[in-house]
Design a protein around this motif. Structure first.
Motif, short mmCIF file in Angstrom:
data_model
loop_
_atom_site.label_atom_id
_atom_site.label_comp_id
_atom_site.label_asym_id
_atom_site.label_seq_id
_atom_site.Cartn_x
_atom_site.Cartn_y
_atom_site.Cartn_z
N LEU A 199 -48.78 -24.47 14.94
CA LEU A 199 -47.47 -24.51 15.57
C LEU A 199 -46.44 -23.82 14.67
CD1 LEU A 199 -47.53 -28.24 16.76
CD2 LEU A 199 -47.93 -26.20 18.16
N LYS A 200 -45.54 -23.06 15.25
CA LYS A 200 -44.57 -22.30 14.47
C LYS A 200 -43.33 -23.09 14.07
CE LYS A 200 -45.85 -17.71 16.16
NZ LYS A 200 -45.37 -16.47 16.83
N PRO A 201 -42.80 -23.99 14.91
CA PRO A 201 -41.56 -24.70 14.53
C PRO A 201 -41.74 -25.51 13.25
CG PRO A 201 -42.01 -24.96 16.87
CD PRO A 201 -43.24 -24.35 16.27
N PRO A 202 -40.66 -25.75 12.53
CA PRO A 202 -40.73 -26.61 11.34
C PRO A 202 -41.25 -28.00 11.70
CG PRO A 202 -38.45 -26.21 11.98
CD PRO A 202 -39.29 -25.28 12.78
N GLU A 203 -41.88 -28.63 10.73
CA GLU A 203 -42.58 -29.89 10.99
C GLU A 203 -42.15 -30.93 9.97
OE1 GLU A 203 -46.49 -29.08 12.99
OE2 GLU A 203 -47.19 -29.95 11.12
#
Length: 287
Positions: free
Chosen positions: A104-108
């Motif tokens: 997944l690309k979004p920050p986590e």
């Protein structure tokens, strides 16, 4: 004055998404705080404020107030936790091993903690404005056996990790440590500690693991409603001494929360929105 300021921030024009209240916690939204007495509202938004009167004057309060966002910031952060057609919040997937973890690309951000520390209840509280999200909560320690991923639109992902300690999955270390070491989009780890019992041996092992990995993390003190102020302050000051003397990657301020009474939930939402770059704070804060 506090109640007036809160009311001004929460005029009807600031609402961006309608929420069905029939299945939502009565304090899920900041809007509900406007009907509470100012002192009660203050303690919900900034839980440490309720403890200050019980602290000796010699105790430095600075480290407990480093992250002190404005009401405007909290309103902006809250909007991110309301699902809409253009900002879908959903449970995405569960994984038992790193080769099952989605790219997944979004920050986590991820949450780790001892079994029965209240991790799933806390995540349920964060998502309480989107009640259709299913976050399983159990009184049985060790209930969470997998890494559970929740997408918050395109803004960020929240990951609920298995608990450690009593009845933890046998492969906890093999599951969690590789994630913390290799997850490139992980921006913050939240290490939960039970405020009613204080720092335990298993918590110290988890803290040392976070220190070895050298990625930024934050301590979240849960269940602050389960004990008196004296016990909570004793445990909190002991915890603060650990942070001061034994950590280099930990944010100096512990975040205090009660999933039952909703204390600190608004502040934690704002912290997550801030560290993931989803909002820009109007006031200066360090994190």
């Amino acid at each position: 004055m506090f109640g007036l300021r809160l009311s001004l921030w929460l005029q009807p024009g600031t609402q961006v998404c309608p929420v069905s209240w029939h299945s939502v916690h009565k304090l899920a939204s900041l809007q509900k705080a406007t009907v509470l007495p100012p002192k009660k509202a203050q303690s919900l938004l900034y839980p440490f404020s309720a403890l200050e009167a019980y602290l000796d004057r010699s105790v430095d309060r600075t480290q407990f107030q480093l992250f002190h966002p404005s009401l405007e910031d909290m309103v902006e952060a809250e909007k991110l936790f309301i699902s809409s057609p253009s900002h879908k919040i959903d449970y995405y997937i569960s994984a038992e091993r790193m080769d099952h973890v989605p790219a997944l690309k979004p920050p986590e951000v991820c949450f780790i903690g001892r079994s029965n520390v209240g991790k799933s209840s806390l995540i349920k509280g964060l998502f309480s404005l989107t009640p259709q999200i299913e976050v399983r909560v159990s009184k049985t320690p060790g209930h969470t056996k997998k890494m559970n991923f929740f997408r918050v639109g395109k803004a960020f992902t929240i990951v609920d990790m298995p608990g450690y300690g009593h009845r933890a999955p046998k492969d906890f270390v093999d599951m969690v440590e590789p994630y913390l070491l290799t997850r490139k989009n992980l921006v913050r780890t939240f290490l939960l500690v039970d405020g009613s019992v204080g720092f335990q041996k298993a918590d110290m092992i988890a803290l040392e693991m976070c220190e070895e990995i050298r990625r930024p993390y934050v301590l979240v003190v849960t269940k602050i409603d389960k004990c008196g102020y004296g016990t909570l302050l004793t445990n909190l000051l002991d915890l603060q001494e650990v942070v001061k003397t034994r950590t280099t990657s930990c944010f100096p301020q512990p975040l205090l929360v009660s999933s039952l009474h909703f204390e600190g939930i608004y502040l934690l939402r704002c912290f997550i929105a801030h560290v993931t770059g989803s909002i820009r704070l109007t006031d200066t804060a360090h994190s």
